[in-house]
Design a protein around this motif. Structure first.
Motif, PDB file in Angstrom:
ATOM      1  N   GLN A 188       8.823 -17.950 -39.629  1.00 38.77           N
ATOM      2  CA  GLN A 188       8.361 -17.089 -38.493  1.00 38.77           C
ATOM      3  C   GLN A 188       9.752 -16.040 -38.167  1.00 38.77           C
ATOM      4  N   GLU A 189      10.956 -16.661 -37.735  1.00 38.36           N
ATOM      5  CA  GLU A 189      11.847 -15.922 -37.320  1.00 38.36           C
ATOM      6  C   GLU A 189      12.202 -15.112 -38.377  1.00 38.36           C
ATOM      7  N   GLN A 190      12.568 -15.549 -39.584  1.00 40.95           N
ATOM      8  CA  GLN A 190      12.825 -15.078 -40.653  1.00 40.95           C
ATOM      9  C   GLN A 190      12.082 -13.812 -41.172  1.00 40.95           C
ATOM     10  N   ASP A 191      10.473 -13.952 -40.873  1.00 41.90           N
ATOM     11  CA  ASP A 191       9.589 -13.035 -41.138  1.00 41.90           C
ATOM     12  C   ASP A 191       9.868 -11.674 -40.131  1.00 41.90           C
ATOM     13  N   LEU A 192      10.125 -12.175 -38.810  1.00 44.67           N
ATOM     14  CA  LEU A 192      10.260 -11.121 -38.002  1.00 44.67           C
ATOM     15  C   LEU A 192      11.613 -10.293 -38.249  1.00 44.67           C
ATOM     16  N   ALA A 193      12.699 -11.117 -38.612  1.00 46.11           N
ATOM     17  CA  ALA A 193      14.053 -10.593 -38.920  1.00 46.11           C
ATOM     18  C   ALA A 193      14.015  -9.514 -40.025  1.00 46.11           C
ATOM     19  N   GLN A 194      13.047 -10.015 -41.104  1.00 47.14           N
ATOM     20  CA  GLN A 194      12.878  -9.358 -42.142  1.00 47.14           C
ATOM     21  C   GLN A 194      12.198  -7.922 -42.012  1.00 47.14           C
ATOM     22  N   GLN A 195      11.266  -7.958 -41.321  1.00 48.15           N
ATOM     23  CA  GLN A 195      10.653  -6.740 -40.774  1.00 48.15           C
ATOM     24  C   GLN A 195      11.590  -5.653 -40.183  1.00 48.15           C
ATOM     25  N   ALA A 196      12.388  -6.444 -39.046  1.00 47.55           N
ATOM     26  CA  ALA A 196      13.413  -5.538 -38.363  1.00 47.55           C
ATOM     27  C   ALA A 196      14.229  -5.053 -39.389  1.00 47.55           C
ATOM     28  N   GLU A 200      28.402 -13.796 -27.260  1.00 47.37           N
ATOM     29  CA  GLU A 200      28.097 -14.667 -28.084  1.00 47.37           C
ATOM     30  C   GLU A 200      27.021 -15.641 -28.168  1.00 47.37           C
ATOM     31  N   ASN A 201      25.948 -14.904 -27.297  1.00 44.56           N
ATOM     32  CA  ASN A 201      24.562 -15.425 -27.672  1.00 44.56           C
ATOM     33  C   ASN A 201      23.746 -15.095 -28.942  1.00 44.56           C
ATOM     34  N   LEU A 202      24.446 -13.949 -29.470  1.00 40.40           N
ATOM     35  CA  LEU A 202      23.789 -13.654 -30.722  1.00 40.40           C
ATOM     36  C   LEU A 202      24.330 -14.246 -31.869  1.00 40.40           C
ATOM     37  N   ASP A 203      23.573 -14.502 -32.993  1.00 40.51           N
ATOM     38  CA  ASP A 203      23.902 -15.285 -34.139  1.00 40.51           C
ATOM     39  C   ASP A 203      24.430 -14.097 -35.159  1.00 40.51           C
ATOM     40  N   LEU A 204      25.630 -13.778 -34.996  1.00 40.85           N
ATOM     41  CA  LEU A 204      26.273 -12.386 -35.873  1.00 40.85           C
ATOM     42  C   LEU A 204      26.268 -12.839 -37.381  1.00 40.85           C
ATOM     43  N   PHE A 205      26.388 -14.269 -37.497  1.00 45.87           N
ATOM     44  CA  PHE A 205      26.509 -14.488 -39.032  1.00 45.87           C
ATOM     45  C   PHE A 205      25.095 -14.854 -39.890  1.00 45.87           C
ATOM     46  N   HIS A 206      23.907 -14.643 -38.885  1.00 45.29           N
ATOM     47  CA  HIS A 206      22.594 -14.634 -39.562  1.00 45.29           C
ATOM     48  C   HIS A 206      22.536 -13.501 -40.514  1.00 45.29           C
ATOM     49  N   GLN A 207      21.784 -13.586 -41.494  1.00 46.79           N
ATOM     50  CA  GLN A 207      21.610 -12.728 -42.618  1.00 46.79           C
ATOM     51  C   GLN A 207      20.954 -11.367 -42.074  1.00 46.79           C
ATOM     52  N   PHE A 208      20.088 -11.409 -41.136  1.00 46.82           N
ATOM     53  CA  PHE A 208      19.338 -10.205 -40.693  1.00 46.82           C
ATOM     54  C   PHE A 208      19.886 -10.038 -39.209  1.00 46.82           C
ATOM     55  N   SER A 209      20.958 -10.348 -38.807  1.00 47.63           N
ATOM     56  CA  SER A 209      21.369 -10.049 -37.547  1.00 47.63           C
ATOM     57  C   SER A 209      21.612  -8.447 -37.351  1.00 47.63           C
ATOM     58  N   ARG A 210      21.655  -7.900 -36.040  1.00 45.39           N
ATOM     59  CA  ARG A 210      21.985  -6.502 -35.875  1.00 45.39           C
ATOM     60  C   ARG A 210      23.057  -6.118 -35.121  1.00 45.39           C
ATOM     61  N   GLY A 211      23.638  -5.244 -35.123  1.00 45.61           N
ATOM     62  CA  GLY A 211      24.965  -4.987 -34.156  1.00 45.61           C
ATOM     63  C   GLY A 211      24.597  -4.569 -32.847  1.00 45.61           C
ATOM     64  N   LYS A 212      25.544  -4.033 -32.115  1.00 46.82           N
ATOM     65  CA  LYS A 212      25.065  -3.054 -30.879  1.00 46.82           C
ATOM     66  C   LYS A 212      24.277  -2.110 -30.937  1.00 46.82           C
ATOM     67  N   GLN A 213      24.300  -1.584 -32.002  1.00 46.90           N
ATOM     68  CA  GLN A 213      23.620  -0.119 -32.182  1.00 46.90           C
ATOM     69  C   GLN A 213      22.464  -0.138 -32.878  1.00 46.90           C
ATOM     70  N   GLY A 214      21.852  -1.563 -33.039  1.00 50.26           N
ATOM     71  CA  GLY A 214      20.737  -1.856 -33.840  1.00 50.26           C
ATOM     72  C   GLY A 214      20.558  -1.651 -35.266  1.00 50.26           C
ATOM     73  N   LYS A 215      21.790  -1.681 -35.758  1.00 51.63           N
ATOM     74  CA  LYS A 215      22.060  -1.353 -37.414  1.00 51.63           C
ATOM     75  C   LYS A 215      22.192  -2.845 -37.943  1.00 51.63           C
ATOM     76  N   PHE A 216      21.866  -2.854 -39.030  1.00 52.96           N
ATOM     77  CA  PHE A 216      21.923  -4.366 -39.771  1.00 52.96           C
ATOM     78  C   PHE A 216      23.069  -4.273 -40.287  1.00 52.96           C
ATOM     79  N   GLY A 217      23.764  -5.544 -40.291  1.00 53.43           N
ATOM     80  CA  GLY A 217      24.961  -5.634 -41.048  1.00 53.43           C
ATOM     81  C   GLY A 217      24.594  -6.892 -41.825  1.00 53.43           C
ATOM     82  N   LEU A 218      25.537  -7.112 -43.179  1.00 51.62           N
ATOM     83  CA  LEU A 218      25.304  -8.089 -43.943  1.00 51.62           C
ATOM     84  C   LEU A 218      26.884  -8.773 -44.066  1.00 51.62           C
TER      85      LEU A 218
END
Length: 457
Positions: A234-242, A395-413
């Protein structure tokens, strides 16, 4: 649909048939054991009676003493009436008793061949079982043979009657036991059927599906594992949509800029004032677009390497870091510092280089004035720390996650690629804030083969 409904029932019937086979096997073993035990018990009782009568008839003093015990005396009298006696000489002459000729001849032959003082025998004459014992005695210096025999008129009927009654009893018990066996098989397969239906719903992205978790056995553990998988999906599905939304936005922006500038140049208009400046903007946006496409392709490549044997080679971390710093210095006016030594490690040179490049690229993007690199090698392993004096991270964000987003909402791999590479090398990477910025720490396990080669050199 009918086939899907039949699969759980097949498992239920398999369990039920297995229990049925166990019951039938036990029933057959019991019946065979009971039949042989009954026959053996009756044979032993007959021979014991023959021996007792033979002994007491051959010892009159013992028989005379029995009347002091009326019950024992009556029993001996009853036994003596059911047991016949036959006494004959080695030449075949019968001096006491009588018996059918066929039985007499058989007794005589066996008496002549007998080696022990007393032997037990059993034979069948005209369909009737005969039990007898032959005792070899000596009377007035002459050898005589004393045979005590009894016709077993009811042994077969008794064994058959007891066997069939016990068989009927075991059959009834087995049939009655099939009812709880069927109930038990249904109870065992019921949660499996429920989980199968739940998994089918989950496969259709119905994430709110409830599984039967109120169990403490292995099925409950399986249900909890499936539920954990459901939440992760479910989390990955939401992250993939984002991710798709961000990818479409981030890729669309440079494409629109490139097309807009290209059309303007084609119309003879230079948005930046001249052709060179407009071409530089197009090149910059194309580089951004290329970087995101390369990252997406590299993630796919790492997923492939996860199931393959990795090609290992010696990597001099000190020289690699010096080359990377020399190249990144050209991209900004920052103070670069390298301290310590890490020596060599075994790994994939291209992957390790990409991991450090991604971290240094982030540090260069956010650093204000300084980027510091600390190298170390200890008995515990190899450590590389990359610090910059940029703004702190959440530090509350999992910035190493495959679908994480930065401060400006942009995706980063980038950081996801870093973590995957480090994991493939059996190491670990962490990111956290420091007193004056952000630090990314790499830790790789000690590799004795490289360490020993360095010592030999």
């Amino acid at each position: 649909m009918k086939l899907e409904q039949f699969k759980p029932k097949r498992l239920m019937w398999k369990i039920w048939v297995l229990i049925l086979l166990i019951i039938v096997t036990l029933a057959l073993m019991i019946l065979l054991t009971v039949r042989s035990s009954i026959a053996q018990f009756i044979d032993e009782q007959v021979y014991e009676t023959l021996q007792d009568v033979d002994y007491y008839l051959g010892n009159t003093n013992e028989l005379e003493n029995i009347p002091r015990n009326p019950i024992e005396y009556d029993r001996r009298q009853q036994e003596s009436r059911s047991v016949n006696q036959l006494i004959f000489l080695p030449n075949g002459r019968i001096i006491y008793g009588s018996a059918p000729l066929e039985l007499t001849n058989r007794m005589y032959r066996e008496a002549i061949e007998q080696t022990g003082e007393v032997e037990k025998y059993q034979t069948t004459i005209d369909g009737e079982d005969v039990y007898y014992i032959i005792r070899q005695n000596e009377y007035d210096g002459t050898i005589i043979y004393q045979a005590s025999y009894a016709w077993d008129a009811y042994r077969r009927e008794l064994v058959s009657t007891l066997f069939w009654r016990i068989s009927i009893l075991i059959g009834v018990i087995s049939l009655l036991s099939l009812i709880p066996a069927l109930w038990m098989s249904r109870e065992l397969t019921k949660p499996i059927v429920e989980m199968e239906r739940a998994v089918e719903k989950i496969s259709n992205r119905q994430w709110e599906t409830v599984l039967p978790l109120a169990r403490e056995d292995e099925l409950g553990q399986l249900a909890r594992s499936i539920d954990a998988m459901r939440k992760e999906l479910q989390e990955q599905d939401l992250a993939q949509q984002a991710l798709l939304q961000n990818i479409s936005h981030d890729l669309k922006t440079p494409i629109m800029v490139i097309r807009g500038y290209a059309q303007s140049i084609g119309d003879g208009i230079y948005p930046t004032g001249d052709l060179k400046g407009s071409a530089e903007v197009i090149d910059e946006e194309a580089s951004r677009l290329e970087k995101k496409v390369v990252d997406l392709l590299y993630v796919t490549k790492l997923e492939y390497f996860k199931g393959q044997e990795m090609r290992l080679e010696p990597i001099n971390l000190d020289k690699l870091m010096e080359l990377l710093v020399a190249r990144f210095k050209l991209r900004g006016d920052l103070d670069w510092r390298i301290t310590g030594h890490a020596g060599e490690m075994l790994g994939d040179g291209e992957q390790i280089r990409v991991a450090f490049e991604n971290v240094l690229d982030n540090a260069l993007r956010y650093a204000e004035s300084t980027i510091q690199i600390e190298l170390e090698r200890t008995d515990a392993g190899i450590g590389v720390t990359i610090k910059n004096d940029g703004p702190p991270v959440d530090e509350n964000l999992d910035l190493f996650h495959q679908f994480s987003r930065g401060k400006q909402g942009k995706f980063g791999l980038g950081l996801f690629i870093v973590q995957r590479i480090v994991t493939l090398h059996q190491g670990e990477v962490t990111l956290g804030n420091t007193s004056n910025g952000v630090a990314v720490r790499f830790r790789f396990p000690q590799q004795k083969s490289i360490q020993n080669s360095n010592l030999d050199a």
